[in-house]
Design a protein around this motif. Sequence first.
Motif, PDB file in Angstrom:
ATOM      1  N   ILE A 199      12.241 106.638  41.479  1.00 41.46           N
ATOM      2  CA  ILE A 199      13.858 106.626  42.129  1.00 41.46           C
ATOM      3  C   ILE A 199      14.023 105.181  43.035  1.00 41.46           C
ATOM      4  CG2 ILE A 199      15.109 107.439  43.069  1.00 41.46           C
ATOM      5  CD1 ILE A 199      13.987 110.186  42.290  1.00 41.46           C
ATOM      6  N   TRP A 200      12.367 105.262  43.625  1.00 42.11           N
ATOM      7  CA  TRP A 200      12.793 103.884  45.117  1.00 42.11           C
ATOM      8  C   TRP A 200      11.695 103.372  44.446  1.00 42.11           C
ATOM      9  CZ3 TRP A 200      17.190 106.121  47.821  1.00 42.11           C
ATOM     10  CH2 TRP A 200      17.296 106.673  47.829  1.00 42.11           C
ATOM     11  N   GLU A 201      11.851 101.790  44.463  1.00 40.41           N
ATOM     12  CA  GLU A 201      11.053 100.919  45.072  1.00 40.41           C
ATOM     13  C   GLU A 201      10.125 100.547  46.290  1.00 40.41           C
ATOM     14  OE1 GLU A 201      10.731  95.617  44.319  1.00 40.41           O
ATOM     15  OE2 GLU A 201      13.023  97.125  44.992  1.00 40.41           O
ATOM     16  N   ASN A 202       8.802 100.456  46.215  1.00 34.75           N
ATOM     17  CA  ASN A 202       8.483 101.157  47.171  1.00 34.75           C
ATOM     18  C   ASN A 202       8.596 101.917  47.795  1.00 34.75           C
ATOM     19  OD1 ASN A 202       7.245  98.181  46.683  1.00 34.75           O
ATOM     20  ND2 ASN A 202       8.263  97.027  47.861  1.00 34.75           N
ATOM     21  N   PRO A 203       7.970 103.775  47.795  1.00 32.00           N
ATOM     22  CA  PRO A 203       8.943 104.116  48.293  1.00 32.00           C
ATOM     23  C   PRO A 203       8.394 104.877  49.486  1.00 32.00           C
ATOM     24  CG  PRO A 203       7.321 104.867  46.740  1.00 32.00           C
ATOM     25  CD  PRO A 203       7.970 103.269  46.535  1.00 32.00           C
ATOM     26  N   LEU A 204       7.062 104.374  50.104  1.00 34.91           N
ATOM     27  CA  LEU A 204       6.251 105.134  51.116  1.00 34.91           C
ATOM     28  C   LEU A 204       6.678 103.965  52.333  1.00 34.91           C
ATOM     29  CD1 LEU A 204       3.112 106.082  49.596  1.00 34.91           C
ATOM     30  CD2 LEU A 204       5.226 107.320  50.312  1.00 34.91           C
ATOM     31  N   GLU A 205       7.042 103.017  51.773  1.00 35.94           N
ATOM     32  CA  GLU A 205       7.965 101.395  52.831  1.00 35.94           C
ATOM     33  C   GLU A 205       8.974 102.192  53.553  1.00 35.94           C
ATOM     34  OE1 GLU A 205       9.096  97.112  52.652  1.00 35.94           O
ATOM     35  OE2 GLU A 205       8.447  97.800  51.208  1.00 35.94           O
ATOM     36  N   PHE A 206       9.265 102.071  54.809  1.00 36.99           N
ATOM     37  CA  PHE A 206      10.470 102.346  55.465  1.00 36.99           C
ATOM     38  C   PHE A 206      11.492 100.639  55.670  1.00 36.99           C
ATOM     39  CE2 PHE A 206      12.964 102.521  59.989  1.00 36.99           C
ATOM     40  CZ  PHE A 206      13.523 103.481  59.680  1.00 36.99           C
ATOM     41  N   ARG A 207      12.435 101.309  54.992  1.00 39.45           N
ATOM     42  CA  ARG A 207      13.042 100.129  54.864  1.00 39.45           C
ATOM     43  C   ARG A 207      14.067 100.480  54.587  1.00 39.45           C
ATOM     44  NH1 ARG A 207      15.093  95.359  51.428  1.00 39.45           N
ATOM     45  NH2 ARG A 207      15.108  96.358  49.781  1.00 39.45           N
ATOM     46  N   PRO A 208      15.413  99.959  55.742  1.00 41.33           N
ATOM     47  CA  PRO A 208      16.611 100.505  55.891  1.00 41.33           C
ATOM     48  C   PRO A 208      17.466  99.430  55.455  1.00 41.33           C
ATOM     49  CG  PRO A 208      15.204 101.041  58.057  1.00 41.33           C
ATOM     50  CD  PRO A 208      14.638 100.699  57.243  1.00 41.33           C
ATOM     51  N   GLU A 209      17.391  98.549  54.834  1.00 36.72           N
ATOM     52  CA  GLU A 209      17.746  96.818  54.118  1.00 36.72           C
ATOM     53  C   GLU A 209      18.920  97.630  52.514  1.00 36.72           C
ATOM     54  OE1 GLU A 209      15.911  95.247  58.055  1.00 36.72           O
ATOM     55  OE2 GLU A 209      15.520  96.650  56.250  1.00 36.72           O
ATOM     56  N   SER A 210      17.383  99.072  52.173  1.00 36.21           N
ATOM     57  CA  SER A 210      17.485  99.046  50.925  1.00 36.21           C
ATOM     58  C   SER A 210      19.185 100.137  51.167  1.00 36.21           C
ATOM     59  CB  SER A 210      16.661 100.245  50.366  1.00 36.21           C
ATOM     60  OG  SER A 210      16.389 100.898  51.097  1.00 36.21           O
ATOM     61  N   PHE A 211      19.819 100.609  51.784  1.00 38.34           N
ATOM     62  CA  PHE A 211      20.867 101.242  51.874  1.00 38.34           C
ATOM     63  C   PHE A 211      22.172 100.615  51.923  1.00 38.34           C
ATOM     64  CE2 PHE A 211      17.951 104.647  52.117  1.00 38.34           C
ATOM     65  CZ  PHE A 211      18.040 105.648  51.497  1.00 38.34           C
ATOM     66  N   ILE A 212      21.656  99.214  53.006  1.00 36.57           N
ATOM     67  CA  ILE A 212      22.220  98.373  52.850  1.00 36.57           C
ATOM     68  C   ILE A 212      22.914  97.624  51.992  1.00 36.57           C
ATOM     69  CG2 ILE A 212      23.151  96.090  53.926  1.00 36.57           C
ATOM     70  CD1 ILE A 212      22.908  98.789  56.041  1.00 36.57           C
ATOM     71  N   GLU A 213      21.866  97.555  50.925  1.00 37.70           N
ATOM     72  CA  GLU A 213      21.722  96.029  49.659  1.00 37.70           C
ATOM     73  C   GLU A 213      22.327  97.544  48.145  1.00 37.70           C
ATOM     74  OE1 GLU A 213      17.953  95.356  49.255  1.00 37.70           O
ATOM     75  OE2 GLU A 213      17.608  93.745  50.954  1.00 37.70           O
ATOM     76  N   GLU A 214      22.208  98.805  48.984  1.00 31.79           N
ATOM     77  CA  GLU A 214      23.037  98.968  47.052  1.00 31.79           C
ATOM     78  C   GLU A 214      24.054 100.326  47.241  1.00 31.79           C
ATOM     79  OE1 GLU A 214      19.352 102.172  46.176  1.00 31.79           O
ATOM     80  OE2 GLU A 214      17.741 101.020  46.175  1.00 31.79           O
ATOM     81  N   GLY A 215      24.519  99.502  49.150  1.00 26.01           N
ATOM     82  CA  GLY A 215      25.712 100.352  49.480  1.00 26.01           C
ATOM     83  C   GLY A 215      25.828 101.602  49.844  1.00 26.01           C
ATOM     84  N   GLN A 216      26.663 101.983  50.751  1.00 22.52           N
ATOM     85  CA  GLN A 216      26.335 103.287  51.909  1.00 22.52           C
ATOM     86  C   GLN A 216      26.177 104.892  50.810  1.00 22.52           C
ATOM     87  OE1 GLN A 216      26.741 102.982  54.860  1.00 22.52           O
ATOM     88  NE2 GLN A 216      26.504 100.870  54.419  1.00 22.52           N
ATOM     89  N   LEU A 217      24.744 104.637  50.266  1.00 18.05           N
ATOM     90  CA  LEU A 217      24.780 105.691  49.144  1.00 18.05           C
ATOM     91  C   LEU A 217      24.794 107.132  50.520  1.00 18.05           C
ATOM     92  CD1 LEU A 217      23.578 106.634  46.676  1.00 18.05           C
ATOM     93  CD2 LEU A 217      21.329 106.873  47.913  1.00 18.05           C
TER      94      LEU A 217
END
Length: 208
Positions: free
Chosen positions: A109-127
């Motif tokens: 489901i998640w790319e690099n799931p153990l990494e703390f990367r808030p940017e993923s929620f910015i890139e994928e929109g406001q999930l």
Amino acid sequence: MQDLFMAGTDTSAITIEWAFAELINNPHVMKKARQEIDSVTRRNRIIEESDLPNLPYLRAIVKETLRLHPAAPLLGRQSTEISNVCGYEIPSKSLLFINLWSMGRDPKIWENPLEFRPESFIEEGQLDVRGQYFQLMPFGTGRRVCPGASLALQIVPSNLAAMIQCFEWKVDGIVSMEEKPGMTVPRAHPLICVPVPRFSVLPSIHSV
């Protein structure tokens, strides 16, 4: 009383503590969040709840924390009728547990799931985290979604923002991310850090 303190207070406190531990271990994220807060407050007042819509990166930090560290790791439900899920027959009135902790760390489901990367929620929109997307539902979903979700999404980011804005935080080494088992997922070791004020005079509480 147990519901009041565990569901209404303990879970929010645990989420704030995990978020702060992640920020300390990821100083570049802390720096980016602080820059966003300073740009909104112009460093002349303390952050307020009304500022939250203008802090997308801070909200992404909260979502990323809820993904990696859901305060309630298991979601319990009872089936109302016979169902077939992936070839498995689920009898009526079965007690079901959904592993939210595992879902948030699933590499399918998640790319690099153990990494703390808030940017993923910015890139994928406001999930959304209120149960509209099954890959991220820390408050549950459906008619039995957590009634305190709206309160938590005000308390957690506003308190976190004030701690980021007003202080630098000093720790010795890397903060342990070991978990302690329980109905919620608290830290195995207390988060001990030293606050260093960023302002010689506390900014005004109200906007100027």
